[in-house]
Each structure stands twice: as structure tokens, then as C-alpha cells.
Design a protein around this motif. Sequence first.
Motif, PDB file in Angstrom:
ATOM      1  N   LEU A 150       8.427  15.182  -0.306  1.00 25.69           N
ATOM      2  CA  LEU A 150       7.676  14.005  -0.725  1.00 25.69           C
ATOM      3  C   LEU A 150       6.524  13.723   0.228  1.00 25.69           C
ATOM      4  CD1 LEU A 150       7.479  11.486  -2.611  1.00 25.69           C
ATOM      5  CD2 LEU A 150       8.950  10.304  -0.961  1.00 25.69           C
ATOM      6  N   VAL A 151       6.805  13.753   1.525  1.00 18.70           N
ATOM      7  CA  VAL A 151       5.774  13.453   2.523  1.00 18.70           C
ATOM      8  C   VAL A 151       4.644  14.475   2.473  1.00 18.70           C
ATOM      9  CG1 VAL A 151       5.320  13.354   5.007  1.00 18.70           C
ATOM     10  CG2 VAL A 151       7.321  12.192   4.061  1.00 18.70           C
ATOM     11  N   ASN A 152       4.989  15.742   2.230  1.00 15.37           N
ATOM     12  CA  ASN A 152       3.980  16.798   2.318  1.00 15.37           C
ATOM     13  C   ASN A 152       3.213  17.023   1.021  1.00 15.37           C
ATOM     14  OD1 ASN A 152       2.635  18.943   3.735  1.00 15.37           O
ATOM     15  ND2 ASN A 152       3.863  20.389   2.554  1.00 15.37           N
ATOM     16  N   SER A 153       3.893  16.883  -0.132  1.00 17.13           N
ATOM     17  CA  SER A 153       3.242  17.280  -1.382  1.00 17.13           C
ATOM     18  C   SER A 153       2.896  16.121  -2.323  1.00 17.13           C
ATOM     19  CB  SER A 153       4.144  18.279  -2.133  1.00 17.13           C
ATOM     20  OG  SER A 153       5.367  17.674  -2.478  1.00 17.13           O
ATOM     21  N   ARG A 154       3.487  14.970  -2.133  1.00 15.51           N
ATOM     22  CA  ARG A 154       3.204  13.821  -3.022  1.00 15.51           C
ATOM     23  C   ARG A 154       2.507  12.731  -2.217  1.00 15.51           C
ATOM     24  NH1 ARG A 154       6.149  13.719  -7.650  1.00 15.51           N
ATOM     25  NH2 ARG A 154       4.601  12.161  -8.223  1.00 15.51           N
ATOM     26  N   ARG A 155       1.372  13.093  -1.660  1.00 14.97           N
ATOM     27  CA  ARG A 155       0.716  12.191  -0.718  1.00 14.97           C
ATOM     28  C   ARG A 155       0.138  10.957  -1.402  1.00 14.97           C
ATOM     29  NH1 ARG A 155      -2.157  16.440   3.494  1.00 14.97           N
ATOM     30  NH2 ARG A 155      -0.263  17.680   3.850  1.00 14.97           N
ATOM     31  N   ALA A 156      -0.362  11.132  -2.614  1.00 16.00           N
ATOM     32  CA  ALA A 156      -0.907   9.973  -3.326  1.00 16.00           C
ATOM     33  C   ALA A 156       0.186   8.939  -3.570  1.00 16.00           C
ATOM     34  CB  ALA A 156      -1.523  10.426  -4.651  1.00 16.00           C
ATOM     35  N   LEU A 157       1.372   9.414  -3.935  1.00 15.99           N
ATOM     36  CA  LEU A 157       2.496   8.503  -4.146  1.00 15.99           C
ATOM     37  C   LEU A 157       2.885   7.826  -2.839  1.00 15.99           C
ATOM     38  CD1 LEU A 157       4.796   7.289  -5.809  1.00 15.99           C
ATOM     39  CD2 LEU A 157       6.110   9.391  -5.376  1.00 15.99           C
ATOM     40  N   VAL A 158       2.950   8.614  -1.762  1.00 16.11           N
ATOM     41  CA  VAL A 158       3.300   8.046  -0.462  1.00 16.11           C
ATOM     42  C   VAL A 158       2.276   6.997  -0.047  1.00 16.11           C
ATOM     43  CG1 VAL A 158       3.605   8.562   1.990  1.00 16.11           C
ATOM     44  CG2 VAL A 158       4.549  10.108   0.278  1.00 16.11           C
ATOM     45  N   GLU A 159       0.993   7.297  -0.269  1.00 22.90           N
ATOM     46  CA  GLU A 159      -0.043   6.330   0.105  1.00 22.90           C
ATOM     47  C   GLU A 159       0.094   5.040  -0.691  1.00 22.90           C
ATOM     48  OE1 GLU A 159      -4.868   6.055   0.810  1.00 22.90           O
ATOM     49  OE2 GLU A 159      -4.027   7.749  -0.315  1.00 22.90           O
ATOM     50  N   ARG A 160       0.385   5.158  -1.989  1.00 21.10           N
ATOM     51  CA  ARG A 160       0.574   3.938  -2.795  1.00 21.10           C
ATOM     52  C   ARG A 160       1.752   3.128  -2.280  1.00 21.10           C
ATOM     53  NH1 ARG A 160      -0.512   7.458  -7.153  1.00 21.10           N
ATOM     54  NH2 ARG A 160       1.705   7.565  -7.707  1.00 21.10           N
ATOM     55  N   LEU A 161       2.840   3.809  -1.923  1.00 24.04           N
ATOM     56  CA  LEU A 161       4.017   3.108  -1.409  1.00 24.04           C
ATOM     57  C   LEU A 161       3.707   2.426  -0.078  1.00 24.04           C
ATOM     58  CD1 LEU A 161       6.823   5.723  -2.220  1.00 24.04           C
ATOM     59  CD2 LEU A 161       6.369   3.568  -3.401  1.00 24.04           C
ATOM     60  N   VAL A 162       2.967   3.131   0.769  1.00 22.64           N
ATOM     61  CA  VAL A 162       2.607   2.559   2.066  1.00 22.64           C
ATOM     62  C   VAL A 162       1.696   1.347   1.888  1.00 22.64           C
ATOM     63  CG1 VAL A 162       1.325   2.993   4.187  1.00 22.64           C
ATOM     64  CG2 VAL A 162       2.956   4.682   3.357  1.00 22.64           C
ATOM     65  N   LEU A 163       0.705   1.462   1.010  1.00 22.94           N
ATOM     66  CA  LEU A 163      -0.201   0.333   0.771  1.00 22.94           C
ATOM     67  C   LEU A 163       0.528  -0.848   0.151  1.00 22.94           C
ATOM     68  CD1 LEU A 163      -3.359   2.242  -0.532  1.00 22.94           C
ATOM     69  CD2 LEU A 163      -3.133   0.999   1.630  1.00 22.94           C
ATOM     70  N   ARG A 164       1.486  -0.559  -0.726  1.00 22.51           N
ATOM     71  CA  ARG A 164       2.269  -1.651  -1.316  1.00 22.51           C
ATOM     72  C   ARG A 164       3.118  -2.338  -0.254  1.00 22.51           C
ATOM     73  NH1 ARG A 164       5.221  -0.218  -6.769  1.00 22.51           N
ATOM     74  NH2 ARG A 164       3.002   0.112  -7.236  1.00 22.51           N
ATOM     75  N   ALA A 165       3.733  -1.536   0.630  1.00 18.76           N
ATOM     76  CA  ALA A 165       4.525  -2.117   1.711  1.00 18.76           C
ATOM     77  C   ALA A 165       3.643  -2.936   2.644  1.00 18.76           C
ATOM     78  CB  ALA A 165       5.241  -1.008   2.481  1.00 18.76           C
ATOM     79  N   ALA A 166       2.432  -2.438   2.915  1.00 21.34           N
ATOM     80  CA  ALA A 166       1.507  -3.188   3.758  1.00 21.34           C
ATOM     81  C   ALA A 166       1.112  -4.507   3.106  1.00 21.34           C
ATOM     82  CB  ALA A 166       0.266  -2.342   4.046  1.00 21.34           C
ATOM     83  N   GLY A 167       0.925  -4.482   1.778  1.00 17.82           N
ATOM     84  CA  GLY A 167       0.608  -5.719   1.066  1.00 17.82           C
ATOM     85  C   GLY A 167       1.727  -6.736   1.172  1.00 17.82           C
ATOM     86  N   ILE A 168       2.953  -6.283   1.047  1.00 18.16           N
ATOM     87  CA  ILE A 168       4.100  -7.188   1.208  1.00 18.16           C
ATOM     88  C   ILE A 168       4.116  -7.749   2.629  1.00 18.16           C
ATOM     89  CG2 ILE A 168       6.624  -7.302   1.248  1.00 18.16           C
ATOM     90  CD1 ILE A 168       6.617  -5.167  -0.948  1.00 18.16           C
ATOM     91  N   GLY A 169       3.812  -6.881   3.609  1.00 21.02           N
ATOM     92  CA  GLY A 169       3.770  -7.343   4.993  1.00 21.02           C
ATOM     93  C   GLY A 169       2.702  -8.399   5.214  1.00 21.02           C
ATOM     94  N   ARG A 170       1.524  -8.213   4.602  1.00 22.43           N
ATOM     95  CA  ARG A 170       0.461  -9.219   4.752  1.00 22.43           C
ATOM     96  C   ARG A 170       0.866 -10.540   4.127  1.00 22.43           C
ATOM     97  NH1 ARG A 170      -2.692  -4.883   3.131  1.00 22.43           N
ATOM     98  NH2 ARG A 170      -2.978  -5.797   1.062  1.00 22.43           N
TER      99      ARG A 170
END
Length: 368
Positions: free
Chosen positions: A178-198
Motif C-alpha cells: 500500500l505504501v509503495n504502490s498506492r500512493r495517491a490513496l495514501v496521500e488522500r488518507l494522510v490529508l484526510r487525517a490532517a484535516g481531522i487534526g486541524r
Amino acid sequence: MRRILRVVLGFALALLAVGGFLWIVGPRQVLDELTGVDPATYAAGFLAVVAAFYCWSEALRRLLASVGGDAAREVGGPRYRAAFMSGEFLKQVVPMGHSGGPVFVSYAVSKETDAPYEEALAAATVVEFVNIASSVALAGVGIGVVLLTSDGPITPLFVALLVGFAVAVVALGGAALLVNSRRALVERLVLRAAGIGRATVGRLSGRARAALAADRVAGTFGTYYAAFDRALADRAEVRRAAAFSLAGWALFLAPMYTSFRAIGEPVPYALVVFVVPVLSLVNVVPLPGGLGGFEVALAAVVVALVGLELPAATAGVFLYRLSNYWFVVLLGGLAAAWVSTRLADPPSPLAPTPEPDGSSTESATDGE
């Protein structure tokens, strides 16, 4: 301060669990087993631990040199080794710290050297994957040797360990894919988590809100993956890192073998290299270093698979954890004191990159 309180509470609960286990087994019986310890044999385990962490720190140093610029290539020496150990200290004492191991190590290394944080994090992530693969490979070899040399029936506990090992390998392999090949998905998840954090923590802290800003998170994400790709592209260094990682694991597991041999109750090394990585992979106790749950599980496995009495198994596990865990905490704590890495310091994986003058781009919001 909250992180320090969580660490203190975690250790208190863990020590209560360990104390309860010793009380059930019988402190006097365990002490009787410990009175005949062979000091020279036992001391060999401590030396093996030092050598293991040297190997792991060397694996990270070499990968960091391959992904970084001139500053990263100059990383090395006693201060780098101390920074690496201070990151390992945080990894060992923070509850569930192993899940954030690359973050702690890369933060400590980047703080005490000239290596950029994102590049250190990328190199540390690759080393973490290599370390996991090395432990799985050693465990697989151990399984093969145990099955080939065993002259008795396969017990249900051994089958359960095999199943747990297989599940952990599949889960870790899926995460790596997942980390290596589904980067767009990982980025969306990270940005969503960051939004929750904000929306939550960011309401209370301007510093956290600035660190979790969408453009900053996206920029850090891109920088991290660029360094990650450079690390994986240098196949020669990845192979060297794998060799150091394998050597590190072989040395890191040696204290269990030397601890049981020191009390006159030797355990086959093939069983050691199978059981310890498997229990480490499937350990879900949310306490520092898995304290309490790991000791109970390891003692039970030794009793069931080796046939030792419970007091002897408990004594061996106690000696093993003293050399394999508490000694690491001591070394890491001394290293952290030297390089001034504090429990309250480590950032999230999305920490901002320091400016060239040493300041952080988030400093303007600290007073909000």
C-alpha cells in the motif's frame, strides 16, 4: 507533558503486570533459578545487543548517505550513533512506540546531524521494511529447522504460532504494498487525517494547525516519497542494509539463547529465531516494549515447546528482557541525555522541515 505522563502510566501498568506474573509463578522459585547464573555466558548477550544496534544504525547511515546530499553523506561518528539510540529509546518507552519507530529515529538523527528530516524519515522507513523482512526471513529459517529436527508431534501451540506468523506477514506485506504502490490513496488518507487534526487539535494549538496545513502536508508527502524512491533505487545499498539488518537481528536474538544457557537450561537457537520475531509481530499489548504481555507469552511458549518448568522459564525470560529490553532503555536513555532528545520533542510524521537558519516555519504561530 502529556506524552511523559502516558509513558509513566504505561510503565506503571506494565510493571504491575510483570509483578503479578512473578507473584503467580513464585518469586522464591524464580530467585532459586537465578542464583546459579553463569556471568560470562550472560554477559555475552549484552555485547550482542550493542553489536546489533551498531549494525542497524550502520544500515540507516548507509541508506541515508545514498538518498541525501553532501550533508547526509557526512553523517556518522559517535554523535550519530547516540542520536540513533535516542530514537530507539523513544521507540522502546512510548506505548505502541514500535509503530512510530522510523519517526522517532529519523527525528533524533535529523536533529543532531545535518540530515534533512524527510530524507532521514524515508531512509528510516526503508530500513524498517528491511528489518521486518529480515526478522521474517530468520523466523522462516527457524521454522524450517525446528520442523526438520523435531521428532515429536506438532503441538496446537506451534500451529497457532505458525498461523499468527502467516497473518502478520500478510498484513505487513499488504501495508508495504500500500505504501509503495498506492500512493495517491495514501496521500488522500494522510490529508484526510490532517484535516481531522486541524479541526480538533488545531482548534487548541496554532502550532499544530500550522503543521497540519494541507499545502505543508502535501509538500512533505512529496519530499518524503522522492527520498523514498531514491533509497529504493540504490539496490546495492539496500542489499548492504539487508545484510546489516540480518546480522543485527541474529545478534539481537542471541540474548535469549545466552540467558537460558546461563541458568543451565539451554533453548535451541532455531526456536529462538522463530518464537521471538513471531511474538514481536503479533504482540498487541499497548504498553512500552510490550511489557507484561510479552513476558507471559514467551514464558508460556518456552514451557510448552521446550518442556521447562515455569519457574525456570520465567527466570530465563527475566534475564533475557533485562539484557534485551532494559539494557536498550538504559543505553538509549543515556544517549538521549547526551544529545538532549526529550520525550516531549518528537513530532508527528508530518512535522515541518526546519528552515536553513535552524528555525521552523511554524514558529510564527507558536504564540497563538
